[in-house]
Design a protein around this motif. Structure first.
Motif, short mmCIF file in Angstrom:
data_model
loop_
_atom_site.label_atom_id
_atom_site.label_comp_id
_atom_site.label_asym_id
_atom_site.label_seq_id
_atom_site.Cartn_x
_atom_site.Cartn_y
_atom_site.Cartn_z
N LEU A 11 0.44 -1.53 -0.18
CA LEU A 11 -0.34 -0.09 0.11
C LEU A 11 0.76 1.41 -0.21
O LEU A 11 0.55 2.20 -0.47
CB LEU A 11 -0.68 -0.22 1.37
CG LEU A 11 -1.76 1.14 1.48
CD1 LEU A 11 -2.49 1.38 0.38
CD2 LEU A 11 -2.86 1.23 2.61
N TYR A 15 -16.77 3.44 -9.56
CA TYR A 15 -15.62 3.71 -8.57
C TYR A 15 -16.05 4.63 -7.73
O TYR A 15 -17.34 4.61 -8.22
CB TYR A 15 -14.64 4.74 -9.78
CG TYR A 15 -14.94 5.96 -10.82
CD1 TYR A 15 -15.13 5.62 -11.95
CD2 TYR A 15 -15.51 6.79 -9.91
CE1 TYR A 15 -15.83 6.18 -12.64
CE2 TYR A 15 -16.18 7.90 -11.28
CZ TYR A 15 -16.69 7.26 -12.36
OH TYR A 15 -17.33 8.51 -13.13
N ALA A 54 -0.39 -0.73 -4.18
CA ALA A 54 -2.08 -0.27 -4.29
C ALA A 54 -2.54 0.00 -3.07
O ALA A 54 -2.32 -1.11 -2.61
CB ALA A 54 -2.34 -1.56 -5.35
N HIS A 55 -3.73 0.63 -3.27
CA HIS A 55 -4.91 1.22 -2.70
C HIS A 55 -5.34 0.87 -3.53
O HIS A 55 -6.60 1.34 -4.37
CB HIS A 55 -4.35 2.67 -2.07
CG HIS A 55 -5.43 2.80 -0.68
ND1 HIS A 55 -5.59 4.02 -0.72
CD2 HIS A 55 -5.95 2.30 -0.09
CE1 HIS A 55 -6.41 4.10 0.74
NE2 HIS A 55 -7.00 2.95 0.63
N ASP A 56 -6.14 -0.10 -2.75
CA ASP A 56 -8.10 -1.14 -3.06
C ASP A 56 -7.54 -1.70 -4.20
O ASP A 56 -8.47 -0.76 -5.13
CB ASP A 56 -8.79 0.22 -3.11
CG ASP A 56 -9.13 0.73 -1.72
OD1 ASP A 56 -9.01 -0.35 -0.21
OD2 ASP A 56 -9.34 1.24 -1.09
N PRO A 57 -7.09 -2.47 -4.19
CA PRO A 57 -6.57 -2.91 -5.67
C PRO A 57 -7.61 -3.93 -6.34
O PRO A 57 -8.76 -4.04 -5.54
CB PRO A 57 -5.76 -4.67 -5.61
CG PRO A 57 -5.48 -4.59 -4.11
CD PRO A 57 -6.53 -3.53 -3.28
N SER A 58 -7.63 -3.71 -7.16
CA SER A 58 -9.42 -4.88 -7.81
C SER A 58 -8.74 -5.93 -9.09
O SER A 58 -7.85 -5.01 -10.05
CB SER A 58 -10.56 -3.80 -8.12
OG SER A 58 -11.52 -4.79 -9.28
N LYS A 67 -7.03 0.19 -9.62
CA LYS A 67 -6.50 0.38 -7.85
C LYS A 67 -6.63 2.05 -7.94
O LYS A 67 -7.35 3.07 -8.98
CB LYS A 67 -5.30 0.78 -7.55
CG LYS A 67 -4.43 1.55 -8.07
CD LYS A 67 -2.62 1.57 -7.62
CE LYS A 67 -1.80 1.73 -8.50
NZ LYS A 67 -0.37 2.63 -8.31
N HIS A 99 -4.71 -5.35 -0.02
CA HIS A 99 -3.41 -4.13 0.45
C HIS A 99 -2.64 -4.20 1.67
O HIS A 99 -3.88 -5.00 2.82
CB HIS A 99 -3.72 -2.51 -0.42
CG HIS A 99 -4.80 -1.77 0.89
ND1 HIS A 99 -5.28 -1.40 0.31
CD2 HIS A 99 -4.70 -2.05 1.86
CE1 HIS A 99 -5.66 -0.97 1.24
NE2 HIS A 99 -6.29 -1.34 1.88
N LEU A 123 -5.64 -4.95 -13.24
CA LEU A 123 -5.79 -4.85 -12.00
C LEU A 123 -5.46 -3.03 -11.82
O LEU A 123 -5.33 -2.40 -12.96
CB LEU A 123 -3.98 -5.08 -11.02
CG LEU A 123 -3.41 -4.67 -9.51
CD1 LEU A 123 -2.75 -5.37 -8.86
CD2 LEU A 123 -3.45 -3.30 -9.32
N GLY A 150 -9.41 -4.05 2.03
CA GLY A 150 -9.30 -3.66 0.72
C GLY A 150 -9.31 -4.89 0.12
O GLY A 150 -8.60 -4.81 -1.06
N TRP A 193 -11.18 6.92 -5.30
CA TRP A 193 -10.88 5.47 -4.69
C TRP A 193 -11.59 4.35 -5.08
O TRP A 193 -12.87 4.73 -5.73
CB TRP A 193 -11.13 6.22 -3.69
CG TRP A 193 -11.06 7.39 -2.71
CD1 TRP A 193 -10.12 8.34 -2.93
CD2 TRP A 193 -11.76 8.06 -1.95
NE1 TRP A 193 -9.58 8.83 -1.91
CE2 TRP A 193 -10.92 9.18 -1.31
CE3 TRP A 193 -12.72 8.03 -0.92
CZ2 TRP A 193 -11.28 9.65 -0.40
CZ3 TRP A 193 -13.16 8.22 0.33
CH2 TRP A 193 -12.44 9.38 0.53
#
Ligand SMILES: *[C@@H]1O[C@H](CO)[C@@H](O)[C@H](O)[C@H]1NC(C)=O
Ligand SMILES: *[C@@H]1O[C@H](CO)[C@@H](O)[C@H](O)[C@H]1NC(C)=O
Length: 335
Positions: A13, A112, A42-46, A58, A316, A56, A299, A97
């Motif tokens: 993160l 998002y 990464a902050h709040d990955p998907s 973020k 994260h 990915l 996250g 975010w």
């Protein structure tokens, strides 16, 4: 109780210079396995698997997209979802975010969040594209609003914070759902139409999934839904996520951890390992701080298994030996 195989794909993160640390706030339990490094900050990955690659996204300026042949990288930045600020005129529209990437009816979608720290004047936006690679994304603007904006006076939007979207398709009936929420009245699930608009917008089908009725602060957020027959699993993060450097460290155990409950119906009721309802403060801790090094994991998302690979829980965390400063990438300083 969770029969999901846990593999920690972990995403750093924060990257930062050494920070004066207060070691007794860090848990050195070995109850949780060390992560398999994701090798990306990464902050709040998907993450979405598509065509033998992993994609990915973020939180970040215009929502950056990365591609890798394997979950541990190397990750190549291939573009952004938005071409400029979100069309939603709220908060951090230049740097949304907690995005979620999904595939639905032969199209890629990105949900998002546009918000501001500590406020519920927020919205969940939606963008779509027929390709992850081409950059041909269209921003459709807000799907739901809280605080101000169309529909924000309708329950449950009048009592929640429209951030942290997750997308789930109930394979039993093929119906799509949005999960969202952070603090306030907790985490909700909203039934969507096939075009991913909110079903019955003046009286939406809303399931209350997670809530802390008794505490004044209600730090549950970042939902994710998964299914393994016969159970639906409602995942979320609980505790303090970030800003440890400027706001200080909470008492041990009050930082982020990954929690879950399950139900046999997508609408709930969800209960934890002890039978406690997630609406009564329940939620079994599946993964928390450990080894003195993994701090405040959260996250989360789950990548469904494929071939020999089991389902993967990715998240994260802060690495205490690296530091706690907000991740700043060169791309993140763009206007
Ligand atoms: C939210 O809407 C519901 C349903 O209309 C209403 O009962 C409730 O009082 C509202 N809450 C707030 C805080 O406005
Ligand atoms: C934390 O960072 C240190 C220094 O880079 C590294 O040696 C260690 O493996 C990392 N641990 C985790 C859990 O990421």
């Amino acid at each position: 109780m969770v029969r999901l195989t846990l593999l920690g794909l972990v995403l750093w993160l924060y990257l930062a210079a050494a920070t004066p640390l207060n070691p007794h706030v860090f848990s050195d339990t070995t109850d949780y396995p060390l992560p398999n490094p994701g090798n990306i900050a990464a902050h709040d990955p998907s993450i979405l698997e598509y065509n033998n690659n992993f994609y990915l996204i973020k939180g970040g300026v215009r929502i950056p997209i990365f591609r890798a042949p394997k979950l541990d990288g190397p990750w190549t930045r291939i573009g952004t979802v938005l071409h400029g600020p979100s069309t939603i005129e709220k908060g951090n529209r230049r740097r949304p975010w907690a995005p979620t990437v999904a595939w639905w009816n032969n199209r890629f979608y990105c949900f998002y969040s546009v918000s501001q720290t500590g406020k519920r004047n927020s919205a969940i936006g939606l963008a779509s594209s027929d390709s992850l690679e081409s950059g041909a994304w269209t921003d459709h603007g807000a799907l739901i609003h809280t605080g101000t904006g169309p529909g924000s006076d309708i329950y449950p939007f009048n009592v929640t914070n429209a951030i942290d979207p997750a997308f789930f398709v109930d394979l039993d009936n093929g119906k799509p759902y949005l999960q969202y929420g952070s603090f306030w009245d907790g985490i909700f699930q909203i039934a969507l139409n096939d075009d991913l608009s909110v079903g019955n917008p003046t009286n939406p089908t809303a399931d209350h999934l997670v809530y802390l009725p008794d505490e004044k602060r209600k730090p549950n957020e970042g939902p994710f839904m998964s299914h393994r027959a016969p159970f639906y699993y409602a995942w979320f993060s609980h505790g303090k996520c970030c800003r440890f450097e400027d706001m200080g460290f909470p008492e041990k155990g009050n930082e982020y951890s990954i929690r879950v409950g399950r139900a046999t119906n997508v609408h709930g009721p969800f209960v934890d390992r002890d039978g406690k309802s997630l609406l009564e403060g329940g939620g079994s801790i599946v993964y928390g701080s450990s080894h003195g090094e993994v701090y405040a994991p959260g996250g989360i998302g789950i990548l469904p298994g494929a071939g020999d690979r089991p389902d993967v829980l990715y998240y994260h965390y802060h690495n205490t030996s690296i530091g706690f400063k907000q991740e700043v990438c060169a791309q993140d300083t763009l206007p």
